[in-house]
Design a protein around this motif. Sequence first.
Motif, PDB file in Angstrom:
ATOM      1  N   VAL A   1       0.845  -1.199   0.000  1.00 30.15           N
ATOM      2  CA  VAL A   1       0.000   0.000   0.000  1.00 30.15           C
ATOM      3  C   VAL A   1       0.878   1.247   0.000  1.00 30.15           C
ATOM      4  O   VAL A   1       1.754   1.398   0.852  1.00 30.15           O
ATOM      5  CB  VAL A   1      -0.919  -0.001   1.230  1.00 30.15           C
ATOM      6  CG1 VAL A   1      -1.761   1.268   1.259  1.00 30.15           C
ATOM      7  CG2 VAL A   1      -1.818  -1.227   1.223  1.00 30.15           C
ATOM      8  N   SER A   2       0.629   2.131  -0.956  1.00 30.05           N
ATOM      9  CA  SER A   2       1.413   3.363  -1.054  1.00 30.05           C
ATOM     10  C   SER A   2       0.648   4.509  -0.393  1.00 30.05           C
ATOM     11  O   SER A   2      -0.536   4.384  -0.085  1.00 30.05           O
ATOM     12  CB  SER A   2       1.646   3.693  -2.518  1.00 30.05           C
ATOM     13  OG  SER A   2       0.403   3.997  -3.133  1.00 30.05           O
ATOM     14  N   GLU A   3       1.326   5.627  -0.196  1.00 29.56           N
ATOM     15  CA  GLU A   3       0.643   6.793   0.373  1.00 29.56           C
ATOM     16  C   GLU A   3      -0.472   7.252  -0.563  1.00 29.56           C
ATOM     17  O   GLU A   3      -1.516   7.725  -0.128  1.00 29.56           O
ATOM     18  CB  GLU A   3       1.660   7.922   0.597  1.00 29.56           C
ATOM     19  CG  GLU A   3       2.724   7.513   1.606  1.00 29.56           C
ATOM     20  CD  GLU A   3       3.207   8.691   2.461  1.00 29.56           C
ATOM     21  OE1 GLU A   3       2.470   9.685   2.579  1.00 29.56           O
ATOM     22  OE2 GLU A   3       4.328   8.590   3.005  1.00 29.56           O
ATOM     23  N   GLU A   4      -0.247   7.047  -1.870  1.00 28.95           N
ATOM     24  CA  GLU A   4      -1.254   7.404  -2.864  1.00 28.95           C
ATOM     25  C   GLU A   4      -2.511   6.532  -2.690  1.00 28.95           C
ATOM     26  O   GLU A   4      -3.641   7.017  -2.754  1.00 28.95           O
ATOM     27  CB  GLU A   4      -0.659   7.181  -4.257  1.00 28.95           C
ATOM     28  CG  GLU A   4      -1.245   8.055  -5.341  1.00 28.95           C
ATOM     29  CD  GLU A   4      -0.502   7.769  -6.655  1.00 28.95           C
ATOM     30  OE1 GLU A   4      -1.185   7.503  -7.653  1.00 28.95           O
ATOM     31  OE2 GLU A   4       0.758   7.778  -6.653  1.00 28.95           O
ATOM     32  N   ASP A   5      -2.274   5.221  -2.451  1.00 28.15           N
ATOM     33  CA  ASP A   5      -3.395   4.313  -2.195  1.00 28.15           C
ATOM     34  C   ASP A   5      -4.199   4.789  -0.993  1.00 28.15           C
ATOM     35  O   ASP A   5      -5.423   4.832  -1.008  1.00 28.15           O
ATOM     36  CB  ASP A   5      -2.882   2.883  -1.901  1.00 28.15           C
ATOM     37  CG  ASP A   5      -2.280   2.211  -3.122  1.00 28.15           C
ATOM     38  OD1 ASP A   5      -2.744   2.488  -4.244  1.00 28.15           O
ATOM     39  OD2 ASP A   5      -1.346   1.409  -2.944  1.00 28.15           O
ATOM     40  N   MET A   6      -3.465   5.160   0.061  1.00 26.53           N
ATOM     41  CA  MET A   6      -4.129   5.606   1.281  1.00 26.53           C
ATOM     42  C   MET A   6      -5.004   6.820   1.004  1.00 26.53           C
ATOM     43  O   MET A   6      -6.132   6.901   1.493  1.00 26.53           O
ATOM     44  CB  MET A   6      -3.083   5.960   2.348  1.00 26.53           C
ATOM     45  CG  MET A   6      -2.348   4.766   2.918  1.00 26.53           C
ATOM     46  SD  MET A   6      -3.457   3.539   3.640  1.00 26.53           S
ATOM     47  CE  MET A   6      -4.136   4.487   4.984  1.00 26.53           C
ATOM     48  N   ALA A   7      -4.495   7.737   0.217  1.00 28.32           N
ATOM     49  CA  ALA A   7      -5.253   8.945  -0.124  1.00 28.32           C
ATOM     50  C   ALA A   7      -6.507   8.555  -0.902  1.00 28.32           C
ATOM     51  O   ALA A   7      -7.597   9.107  -0.677  1.00 28.32           O
ATOM     52  CB  ALA A   7      -4.375   9.886  -0.943  1.00 28.32           C
ATOM     53  N   THR A   8      -6.361   7.578  -1.797  1.00 30.82           N
ATOM     54  CA  THR A   8      -7.524   7.106  -2.570  1.00 30.82           C
ATOM     55  C   THR A   8      -8.570   6.496  -1.651  1.00 30.82           C
ATOM     56  O   THR A   8      -9.755   6.822  -1.736  1.00 30.82           O
ATOM     57  CB  THR A   8      -7.073   6.046  -3.610  1.00 30.82           C
ATOM     58  OG1 THR A   8      -5.981   6.563  -4.341  1.00 30.82           O
ATOM     59  CG2 THR A   8      -8.213   5.682  -4.546  1.00 30.82           C
TER      60      THR A   8
END
Lengths: 521, 521
Positions: free
Chosen positions: B77-84
């Motif tokens: 899980v990337s920070e981008e995923d978390m934002a999504t």
Amino acid sequence: MVLHLVPRWSMWLFWATPGWRKTAGALGASVKQRLMNYPWGSYSPWVCRSYSSASRSPEVMLTYERYPVQRLPFSKVSEEDMATFQRIIPGRVITDPEELEACNVDWLKTVRGNGVGVGIQRNLAVNPQGGNTGMVGGSVPVFDEVILSTALMNQVISFHNVSGILVCQAGCVLEELSHYVQEHDFIMPLDLGAKGSCHIGGNVATNAGGLRFLRYGSLRGTVLGLEVVLADGTILNCLTSLRKDNTGYDLKQLFIGSEGTLGVITAVSILCPPRPKAVNVAFLGCPGFAEVLQTFTTCKAMLSEVLSAFEFMDAECMQLVRQHLHLASPVQESPFYVLIETSGSSAEHDAEKLGSFLEQVLGSGLVTDGTMATDQKKIQMLWALRERITEALSHDGYVFKYDISLPVERLYDLVTDLRTRLGSSAKHVVGYGHLGDGNLHLNVTAEAFSEALLGILEPYVYTWTAEQRGSVSAEHGVGFKKRHVLGYSKPPVAVQLMQQLKALLDPKGILNPYKTLPAQA
Amino acid sequence: MVLHLVPRWSMWLFWATPGWRKTAGALGASVKQRLMNYPWGSYSPWVCRSYSSASRSPEVMLTYERYPVQRLPFSKVSEEDMATFQRIIPGRVITDPEELEACNVDWLKTVRGNGVGVGIQRNLAVNPQGGNTGMVGGSVPVFDEVILSTALMNQVISFHNVSGILVCQAGCVLEELSHYVQEHDFIMPLDLGAKGSCHIGGNVATNAGGLRFLRYGSLRGTVLGLEVVLADGTILNCLTSLRKDNTGYDLKQLFIGSEGTLGVITAVSILCPPRPKAVNVAFLGCPGFAEVLQTFTTCKAMLSEVLSAFEFMDAECMQLVRQHLHLASPVQESPFYVLIETSGSSAEHDAEKLGSFLEQVLGSGLVTDGTMATDQKKIQMLWALRERITEALSHDGYVFKYDISLPVERLYDLVTDLRTRLGSSAKHVVGYGHLGDGNLHLNVTAEAFSEALLGILEPYVYTWTAEQRGSVSAEHGVGFKKRHVLGYSKPPVAVQLMQQLKALLDPKGILNPYKTLPAQA
């Protein structure tokens, strides 16, 4: 041509024991008799000759003439194939046209195939066949598919008389199995009108419902294991006898109800309930459908665990049974009739429960007349009124048959609605069935098959059903006749997943082609 | 990290209603309370930090440290995923380590995952989770799979109080559903010790058995419909409420018992039996296992349709329940104890049947002492002796748990056999379970987990079971812990077909990886 699976094979069609004749006596004299009528040991040339109509009338149209269906590019049986078959299963290849007739035409005489020649490697299409008692043309070939009959696989493999678990071959006749387990004080968990001919393998392949569903539930619960031959000839042995087994996906469920399109069921393990010590049947007349429903609600509350069947039929059913089969109603003429069966372990308790129930429904006017039976002969007589409706209908002309699941409150509305819609263009519009399961058998009779009448019936019946979120095939299955109406009960995502499962298990599409799933665009 | 499926979504994780809080009251105050304990509206950073052991002891080893298992090449899980995630389901992403702990460790504290971050396109692995009450490590992540919790999907969608058909979301707690349908005079067709926490979706996904199986059968018969989200996010809507539906393959069966590896169950339609008017429980002491078996045979014959449970436990179970939970035996000390439950529509008839049965078994010496209960409080007290064995075992140390199906005659032989084999290397070897279903719960306790002890137990227990053609997982499923022993109960052809089904439905293998099926070579 019919290929008989032999009782003890180790690979599909490629191994046969010389002692197959010994198996014929396994389920008693009547089965033996039936089997001995086949002309074992010799067979006619492989070509299926022209249809001999001498013994059958009226002649049945070929399925591919009546319905819009195109033969798929399967191979045709060659003389070489025939020689191969003869070598691997000598004496068990049938090509005689007279004999083939029974295998090619379903008992309703509404679909007729032109079966000829087997072999997976040869891209030959295969039509597995049990007792050929289906309602939707699933058990007969559409073109020249090879018929693979389970009739010789008729042995009981084992029966455990404490647990009631029966393991048997697919070709055992349901009624023979019933007699067999009854001797050990058990009963089969299913019972249906066609019991005298239908095979247990076919019952499982079509997920047959029938008369004991209300009490003992679906075959998905009572079937404990299966042995299945897959499209590539591999044997999938899931023939266990365990009530509980959660080791991975329950593969047998794939084959229950898949009508021989994913594999050929060759053996079945099934849980039989103990034979009830007391059985009572009540046959009642009701003044209207609302009263039938209230009788059902009262019945569920008061008879509860001893209730084993709740069937209904309308006045027109009774009229047809009287007219064509000369059976008389045991109660006053009524708009509706209800048959209630109880099965329990104490005759005294059951009679007391049934007595209180009858007092209640007669006293409140839900039921206007009734009769009760405890002895076997009268019970059978009452059951015949319900079970022989299908037979009476077939004497009435061409029958348009629908087998619908609906919310029980709306169950009969479809019948009255159709009567108005059809007016005098139909001979009879009748409704009967397994009310306790929300299952209506809707039948329309006419002098002969008529495209015009069909156009009034369909898709109307299906649309009506879909609006109630019902099922366009409650227990009869899809077979050949219903494959284009799946979409009324299943969303596109589901139909697509079914196609994917078919492609996974039968990549060449040779198992019972033209059946169950809609033709792909 | 835990993602909560929201009660009204139209696509998997990609749509959320702002009114989700309203749903918390749907099943009464206790559910609301439970839900309100989650810190909605704020969440911690996405990294799962080091394990805080303050509130838990003993510390549980990480699954991938204890068992030989390799992480598959899923994305992290990337920070981008978390934002999504945060954008699509605001306030419903949990990353707080303390809170995550309950989701990462199963209640037996024998497997522990390291869950982090969702998304199909991103090749992120997903671990669907209900009440996390499983026995085989199927409901907790092994590495950093995203936990997808159904806890917020806790609404009853509909209940039909004539047919007894309940339609509800997957996250409804079984006990809450039981209370709900009881108010309408129905009961759930299943009951199990974990009812206070387990979710109906999890029950179906694991094909849970439990205490009412003997009477009401498998979920394969009582579950009428399912809504399932497939691996690519497609919703498969088979959420019908029909007792009979033979339109094509019964797709829902694929997902029953597949432990979230083929799809995520989001809603369930299930048939509830009428609430019995009379319930009786008898608790009996038997002098030996042979007598337990004969008591069962007598019971089936004499109690027949009113019998709703036949459970047994051995003397060591009673000893543990006494020692750890301070529950006293209601009957004289005996080598074996049997709990029999009847459920029926007439208290008088049932009492009469039970009375005759007890007279028979006491008179013939099959039973040496017994007590009977008809009032709710005493019934619960008697049931607690059987239901709380698991709890008592968990107080006794590390528990090696086996859940075996065997021919009923051989059921207890495995326990005595193991006692001899293990000698003093185990604290206790106990046997109890659902005798009526041929289902033994075999448990071995020790001071702590020991490789040496495990080596004596396995594969011995599995080989023993396979020799009897039993099942190495009767009702607990396969999950993470049993995936390498499937072969003891299923032939290679079956396991291969399971792998093919998995590949068809979940080509990337992202749904509950490392579970149910053996790792492929």
